[in-house]
Scaffold this active site. Structure first.
Site, PDB file in Angstrom:
ATOM      1  CD  GLU A 424      -3.043  -1.133   2.178  1.00  0.00           C
ATOM      2  OE1 GLU A 424      -2.998  -0.262   3.063  1.00  0.00           O
ATOM      3  OE2 GLU A 424      -3.965  -1.969   2.078  1.00  0.00           O
ATOM      4  CD  GLU A 519      -3.247  -6.222   3.626  1.00  0.00           C
ATOM      5  OE1 GLU A 519      -4.159  -5.607   4.193  1.00  0.00           O
ATOM      6  OE2 GLU A 519      -2.075  -5.804   3.547  1.00  0.00           O
TER       7      GLU A 519
HETATM    8  C1  GAL Z   1      -4.320  -2.938   5.392  1.00  0.00           C
HETATM    9  C2  GAL Z   1      -2.820  -2.865   5.640  1.00  0.00           C
HETATM   10  C3  GAL Z   1      -2.415  -3.796   6.753  1.00  0.00           C
HETATM   11  C4  GAL Z   1      -3.296  -3.577   7.946  1.00  0.00           C
HETATM   12  C5  GAL Z   1      -4.728  -3.773   7.547  1.00  0.00           C
HETATM   13  C6  GAL Z   1      -5.680  -3.667   8.716  1.00  0.00           C
HETATM   14  O1  GAL Z   1      -4.782  -1.941   4.555  1.00  0.00           O
HETATM   15  O2  GAL Z   1      -2.105  -3.207   4.484  1.00  0.00           O
HETATM   16  O3  GAL Z   1      -1.087  -3.569   7.110  1.00  0.00           O
HETATM   17  O4  GAL Z   1      -3.067  -2.310   8.431  1.00  0.00           O
HETATM   18  O5  GAL Z   1      -5.044  -2.828   6.566  1.00  0.00           O
HETATM   19  O6  GAL Z   1      -5.732  -2.421   9.260  1.00  0.00           O
END
Ligand code: GAL
Length: 827
Positions: A424, A519
């Site tokens: 990100e 993710e």
């Molecule tokens: C995502 C990020 C993770 C974690 C997750 C939950 O966007 O890449 O590192 O922060 O959100 O908050």
């Protein structure tokens, strides 16, 4: 002659070490973990050799000071290692960093004369300054990469004392999660002859793999090259030499090819490991030797067929993880790393994303040994900050070196399948993001052309301001596109549909590319897995997360609020879980909780992945006048329990996950409800009247039973049961026994309704308690005192050998319960 020499080389090193060397990231390395002095303070002059450190604590590494109890405990303000005054607040789980100093005095014997001696750190969080005998060796800012220094010219003569001093600076707001503080991974000494194989100087590839033979390529980089031969022996799992080759070293990089006949392949079910023994021979003497573990496997990312491991299609059932080890904090004890991987594998995973930084060598060794594929990731940010003091301050100067550290160190691990250059990254759609993506991807390919490069893109309009087209030049630098939360209904339903992109449209534009979810949310496992089953070019994905972690407090912790409370709409609702929600310190996000027990997320995925035909969970009764807000990164507040005393005659919610078409519920032998599973879903939700007894859920397809799941009411708690994951462990500081504590009824059933009951531990013999924990999101008590409250009837005690062989006995007792003991053999 050669064999004799080999013996001499390794014998000398073992003499100096006096310790097992098996876990080192380099086989020549000697553990340097023991007997450090430590003080957490800003100290002036502690780098001087003569500095008086006698009042400092003596400890062994790995060490994480942030997981230790803070001084001046004050209920509601400072509890265990947590403080409301923490600079990272909820992000770092209310823990503290600060400045700490480590010093180690040591004397080398005559065997070091004429040697080059390196000092190797697996990882220090963060900003380490290192001195030897008062000479500043350097500063290493990044808290997750391995680094080394050449000590040779600053060492005192044999027999004279030397002092290493390390200043660790974990100040400021520098992390989005719990990092831990200090020398939290191993430290090694690496004594070699002046002409030697460089650290990380072996590069093993297995690009040609057939059933009858495999071609093993080994490049060896020699430091201070003198006329020498480089001999490679390949050892099979039984230690037999199955291939050998010798080459005259006429330059510093020697490339050799060896053939292994009828290789046993490394795959996910049978992760067979070979060893490459590389000897540097000069004037008939072995002057250096390394032994590197590797696996023979072919890994092909085919644009039409997806990922093929040894020719077989593999879909990624992956999970992201952070590096902390729950009650141990970040202290990377080998067995803790291995157990984490074991539990994740046992939950059905076949892949891990090491978010968002390089992990310990022990974790990668465990993935090699147990058969998991790894997405190894370098950075969480590049030039634009996510926190004012984070790595963006060092990116320009250090990213090249840190990236090389990751790739060179990790590229021989058969588990590593892909490299990620970032997560990100804020500037991804900008020109600087494009330039850096190209540079980083090219650098990775220069060091390892055998694996694809990716990074994790997040695109959440209207919160993401740039249009999708702005990402395209960034993505053009990647071999595989990784998207965060792209298929997740609760996220994409909130996007502006005019700018909504799908994997399908992207793939149609780039038919040579492969795609994956870097993710996804626990509640989007189904959508993501369906895509993996549907499209050969969709590799599968990584849920956020496979195991709970400290920090990002409460993002997965569903909460109850008054029924009248208005809730923020859409993605803004996520903010609800980012508040400074003391006393929650862990994310409470993940299929496994902080002590390794499976949460609803894990049971849901078992059905999604078709590992289990049916799973049943029961929602905790919602207090009157309240409603539940399900956390974005969590699941509803449900558990595997049919023990709800006080709820008799009241309605209770039962969720059944199945891929079957209909579900029947049977309570105490009587069918009480039946339902069809709604189309496009795998969840049947029932509201039934609670009566104690046995509840059975059965799933059916066209009238045929496909599976069943049973929950029974437990009786009153009468005793404690202790279950050690291993009752025989090694007499090593790197081994541990994880002892599960369960409150049980007279029949030995776990009583999941017991919360808050304190268990006291006593240990005697050759071990100590390294940590205690439970799965609760909101128990801020110490991880290091010999007591812990149970959560859902469970807790955990971690036993660590003191170093010598013997036995140890752990006893657990609690008010009103029969106590229990377990004996551990330490060899
Ligand atoms: C995502 C990020 C993770 C974690 C997750 C939950 O966007 O890449 O590192 O922060 O959100 O908050």
């Amino acid at each position: 002659m050669e064999a004799f020499l080999k013996v001499i080389v390794s014998f000398c090193f073992l003499l100096i070490a006096g310790i097992s060397v098996s876990h080192a990231q380099d086989s020549r390395a000697i553990s340097f973990d023991r007997n450090w002095r430590f003080k957490k303070d800003t100290i002036y002059g502690a780098e001087r050799p003569g500095f008086n450190d006698t009042d400092w604590r003596t400890l062994n590494l790995p060490h994480d000071w942030s997981i230790e109890d803070l001084p001046d405990q004050k209920e509601g303000e400072v509890q265990g290692p947590f403080t409301k005054a923490s600079i990272g607040k909820a992000a770092t789980g209310f823990t503290e960093g600060g400045i700490g100093w480590y010093r180690k005095a040591f004397t080398l014997d005559k065997s070091y004369i004429g040697k080059k001696t390196y000092l190797l750190f697996d990882g220090v969080y963060m900003n380490a300054d290192v001195w030897i005998n008062g000479h500043h060796l350097g500063n290493h800012p990044y808290g997750y990469t391995s680094f080394s220094y050449d000590l040779t010219e600053f060492l005192n003569p044999a027999g004279k004392p030397n002092v290493i001093a390390v200043r660790v600076d974990n100040t400021g707001k520098n992390s989005r999660w719990y990092s831990g503080s200090g020398i939290y991974r191993h430290v090694w000494l690496l004594p070699v002859n002046p002409t030697h194989i460089k650290l990380w100087g072996n590069y093993i590839t297995t690009s040609e793999v057939f059933p009858d033979k495999a071609v093993i390529g080994i490049t060896t980089t020699i430091e201070n090259q003198k006329p020498a031969d480089v001999k490679v022996d390949i050892l099979d799992p039984g230690g037999r030499v199955v291939a050998s080759h010798k080459e005259r070293a006429s330059q510093s990089d020697i490339i050799q090819k060896l053939i292994v006949n009828h290789p046993k392949l490394w795959d996910l079910d049978k992760p067979v490991l070979y060893k490459a023994r590389v000897s540097l021979i000069s004037n008939n003497q072995i002057v250096d030797q390394t032994i590197t573990t590797f696996g023979i496997r072919s890994l092909v990312f085919d644009p039409q067929k997806g990922l093929l491991l040894n020719g077989q299609s593999v879909k990624l059932k992956g999970g992201c993880i952070h590096h902390d080890l729950g009650p141990l904090g970040a202290a990377s004890i080998d067995r803790a790393e291995e157990r984490k991987v074991e539990l994740i594998k046992a939950a059905g995973y076949n892949a891990l994303r090491l978010s968002h930084n390089p992990a310990s060598p022990a974790l990668l060794n465990a993935c090699d040994k147990l058969g998991l594929l790894v997405l190894d990731e370098a950075f969480d940010m590049w030039e634009l900050p996510k926190n004012p003091q984070d790595y963006h301050l060092y990116f320009k100067e250090w990213s090249r070196r840190d990236l090389a550290s990751m790739v060179l160190r990790d590229r021989n691990h058969p588990s590593v399948m892909m490299w990620s250059i970032g997560n990100e990254i804020y500037e991804a759609p900008d020109s600087s993001g494009y330039v850096n993506a190209k540079r980083l991807a090219d650098e990775v390919r220069g060091l390892d052309p055998t694996r694809p490069v990716t990074d994790a893109i997040v695109f959440l309009p209207p919160y993401t301001k740039k249009p999708w087209t702005a990402y395209e030049s960034h993505l053009a630098n990647l071999d595989i596109d990784g998207y965060n939360y792209f298929l997740d209904p609760s996220v994409y339903f909130q996007r502006d549909s005019t700018i909504l992109h799908s994997f399908e449209t992207e793939r149609a534009k780039h038919p040579q590319k492969l795609y994956m979810a870097t993710e996804y949310l626990a509640n989007a496992a189904l959508e993501n897995w369906d895509a993996a089953e549907k499209y050969p070019w969709f590799l599968g994905g990584f849920c956020w997360t496979a195991m709970d972690y400290i920090g990002e407090a409460g993002i997965g912790n569903s909460i109850y609020v008054p029924e009248s409370q208005k809730l923020p709409k859409g993605l803004m609702g996520m903010g609800l879980f980012y508040r400074n929600n003391w006393p929650v310190y862990n994310a409470y996000c993940g299929d496994l909780d902080l002590i390794g027990d499976q949460k609803p997320e894990a049971y849901y995925k078992k059905v999604v992945w078709r590992h289990s035909p049916i799973e049943m969970l029961v929602h905790r009764p919602i207090p009157d006048g309240q409603k539940e807000v399900v956390a974005t990164w969590g699941m509803p507040d449900e558990l595997k329990s049919w023990t709800w005393s006080g709820q008799e005659g009241k309605k209770i919610q039962v969720d059944v996950y199945t891929r079957g078409k209909t579900v029947k519920l049977e309570l105490n032998g009587r069918i009480i409800a039946e339902q069809s599973v709604p189309g496009g879903s795998i969840t049947a939700t029932f509201q039934i009247e609670y009566q104690p007894g046995t509840l059975v859920a059965k799933s059916f397809d066209n009238g045929k039973e496909t599976g069943s799941s049973t929950l029974s009411t437990a009786g009153s708690p009468v005793g404690i049961r202790l279950i050690a994951d291993r009752k025989k462990i090694r007499a090593s500081l790197n081994d541990l026994s994880f002892i599960r504590v369960e409150v049980v009824d007279a029949k030995g059933n776990l009583v999941p309704s017991v919360n808050g009951l304190e268990i006291s531990f006593k240990i005697s013999g050759a071990a100590t308690i390294a940590g205690v924990g439970n799965g609760s999101p909101a128990d801020m008590s110490s991880f290091q005192q010999p007591r812990k409250q149970v959560y859902q009837g469970k807790a955990l005690a971690i036993v660590r050998p003191l170093g010598a062989p013997g036995t140890a006995t752990l006893t657990a007792s609690a008010r009103g319960l029969q106590s229990s003991s377990v004996h551990i053999e330490i060899k």
